[in-house]
Each structure stands twice: as C-alpha cells, then as structure tokens.
Design a protein around this motif. Sequence first.
Motif, short mmCIF file in Angstrom:
data_model
loop_
_atom_site.label_atom_id
_atom_site.label_comp_id
_atom_site.label_asym_id
_atom_site.label_seq_id
_atom_site.Cartn_x
_atom_site.Cartn_y
_atom_site.Cartn_z
N MET A 1 0.80 -1.27 -0.08
CA MET A 1 0.01 -0.03 -0.03
C MET A 1 0.83 1.37 -0.16
O MET A 1 1.89 1.31 0.51
CB MET A 1 -0.84 0.27 1.26
CG MET A 1 -1.77 -1.17 1.61
SD MET A 1 -2.46 -1.03 3.03
CE MET A 1 -4.14 -0.47 2.59
N THR A 2 0.53 2.39 -0.69
CA THR A 2 1.01 3.63 -0.52
C THR A 2 0.35 4.40 0.23
O THR A 2 -0.88 4.59 0.13
CB THR A 2 1.07 4.20 -1.84
OG1 THR A 2 2.19 3.39 -2.69
CG2 THR A 2 1.93 5.40 -1.78
N VAL A 3 0.98 5.03 1.40
CA VAL A 3 0.00 5.73 2.32
C VAL A 3 0.71 6.99 2.65
O VAL A 3 2.08 6.99 2.56
CB VAL A 3 -0.21 5.00 3.80
CG1 VAL A 3 -0.80 3.60 3.38
CG2 VAL A 3 1.16 4.49 4.15
N ARG A 4 -0.03 7.99 2.94
CA ARG A 4 0.53 9.28 3.27
C ARG A 4 0.95 9.11 5.05
O ARG A 4 0.20 8.26 5.88
CB ARG A 4 -0.65 10.26 3.40
CG ARG A 4 -0.99 10.47 2.02
CD ARG A 4 -1.98 11.74 1.91
NE ARG A 4 -3.14 11.28 2.56
CZ ARG A 4 -4.02 12.05 2.66
NH1 ARG A 4 -3.98 13.49 2.69
NH2 ARG A 4 -5.22 11.60 3.36
N LEU A 5 2.10 9.77 5.30
CA LEU A 5 2.54 9.59 6.82
C LEU A 5 1.57 10.36 7.44
O LEU A 5 0.83 11.49 7.32
CB LEU A 5 3.93 10.60 6.86
CG LEU A 5 5.05 9.92 6.13
CD1 LEU A 5 6.15 10.77 6.19
CD2 LEU A 5 5.31 8.56 6.79
N GLY A 6 1.22 9.44 8.65
CA GLY A 6 0.01 10.01 9.53
C GLY A 6 -1.34 9.43 9.22
O GLY A 6 -2.18 9.56 10.05
N GLU A 7 -1.53 8.97 8.18
CA GLU A 7 -2.92 8.61 7.64
C GLU A 7 -3.12 7.28 8.31
O GLU A 7 -2.24 6.30 8.39
CB GLU A 7 -2.65 8.29 6.28
CG GLU A 7 -3.98 7.81 5.61
CD GLU A 7 -3.86 7.38 3.97
OE1 GLU A 7 -5.10 7.27 3.38
OE2 GLU A 7 -2.92 7.53 3.37
N ASN A 8 -4.29 7.00 8.91
CA ASN A 8 -4.72 5.88 9.37
C ASN A 8 -5.25 4.95 8.32
O ASN A 8 -5.90 5.34 7.23
CB ASN A 8 -6.02 6.17 10.39
CG ASN A 8 -6.40 4.92 11.23
OD1 ASN A 8 -5.27 4.30 11.83
ND2 ASN A 8 -7.49 4.53 11.23
N VAL A 9 -4.68 3.63 8.34
CA VAL A 9 -4.90 2.66 7.31
C VAL A 9 -5.43 1.31 8.00
O VAL A 9 -4.91 0.96 8.98
CB VAL A 9 -3.55 2.40 6.45
CG1 VAL A 9 -3.77 1.55 5.33
CG2 VAL A 9 -2.91 3.94 6.13
N MET A 10 -6.47 0.50 7.29
CA MET A 10 -6.71 -0.68 7.35
C MET A 10 -6.02 -1.68 6.54
O MET A 10 -6.10 -1.34 5.14
CB MET A 10 -8.32 -0.78 7.63
CG MET A 10 -8.89 -0.22 8.66
SD MET A 10 -8.53 -0.78 10.15
CE MET A 10 -9.38 -2.47 9.92
#
Length: 196
Positions: free
Chosen positions: A86-95
């Motif tokens: 997954m590509t996620v933003r720093l601080g983004e809550n992810v499942m």
Amino acid sequence: MTTNDNNNANMRIVWRLIAVVVFMGAAAWAAVPFYRWFCQVTGFAGTTQIATQQSDRVLDQTIRVRFDANVMPDLDWSFRPMQHEMTVRLGENVMAYYEAVNNSDQTLIGRSTYNVSPSDAGYYFEKIDCFCFTEQELAPGERIEMPLNFFVNPDMLDNRDASHIRDITLSYTFFRMDTQKSARAETGAPASTALN
C-alpha cells in the motif's frame, strides 16, 4: 592459620559463589522481559509501537508499506496478506487485512510475532489494533480475515536515520501455541494461564 579460620574462609567463598549463581539466574530470568521492554520503547530490531489513537496530523508525503506472511512448519495454516503493498501518507490511518486458513482436521491456536524492516522504521510504525495482539483460534477448515489498523508516524521525517526511508516491510510469522492449550480449546476446558 587454624582449622577454624580455614573453615570460615571456605564458607565465605561458598556464600560468594551462591550469591553469584543467584545473581546470574536472576539476570537470565529478567533478560527476556527487559529486552522486550527495551525493543518496544526504542523500536530496536524493527519492533513496532502500539498507539491508543490515530495520528493528529497527516502529511502529503507518502511511503510504501509492503506486507509479508510466514507460518512455522508445525502450524498447518495458510497465511497471507490480502494486499501485497500500500502507498500511504505519513500519519494516515490505514486498514490492512491478512487471511488465515486452518488446513488441518483439528482446532489450532496460533500467535504471531512481527517486525518491521528497515529496523529504523519500527519506532514510527504505530499499530492501533492488530490480530497480533491476541491468540487466534481456528476450527478445522476455518478461514478468517484479520484486520490491522496502523499509521506511520510523521515524526519519522525529523529523525536523520529514518527520514530517508520510503519503503517499509511489515512481516508476520504465525507459530503454534502448545498442544495442551489446543487440546483444552477442543474440549472446552479452561486455560490456566494466558500467554504474556
């Protein structure tokens, strides 16, 4: 030197040796919990952190998180990530989700260990909820999807050793709990102690 003086000197040596043995035993006993605590506090060896709430800031900068799954040979389960990365933003809550299937004809209890690489990222990988916090019990042929709720702490950018990281691999390994515990689960007998 009299016999009495020799006996006293020998007894002092015996007591010192006993003290050394007791100290070494206590140090060996305390080493595992101390090491676990040290890793959790510092993120050493890729140990992730546990968060009680979501991050209060989300940055536009992204990081790629890869997911890995392994099973010890004595646990007859299939275990895999339901997304490979997954590509996620720093601080983004992810499942994210993992899947486990019991391929055996008996109820099995498993527990997962985990780590993050590179190890400098472990301190900034924060789990809010994870299947790895508890044991997982699967009946014969049972399939479950297990959630992982996490974020990568934006403070990572402030650490000169971790600020360059753009890829993180989260790896889980499931291992079988003892056979007595599995037998208790099949018969419905209560467990006497919980795993720390």
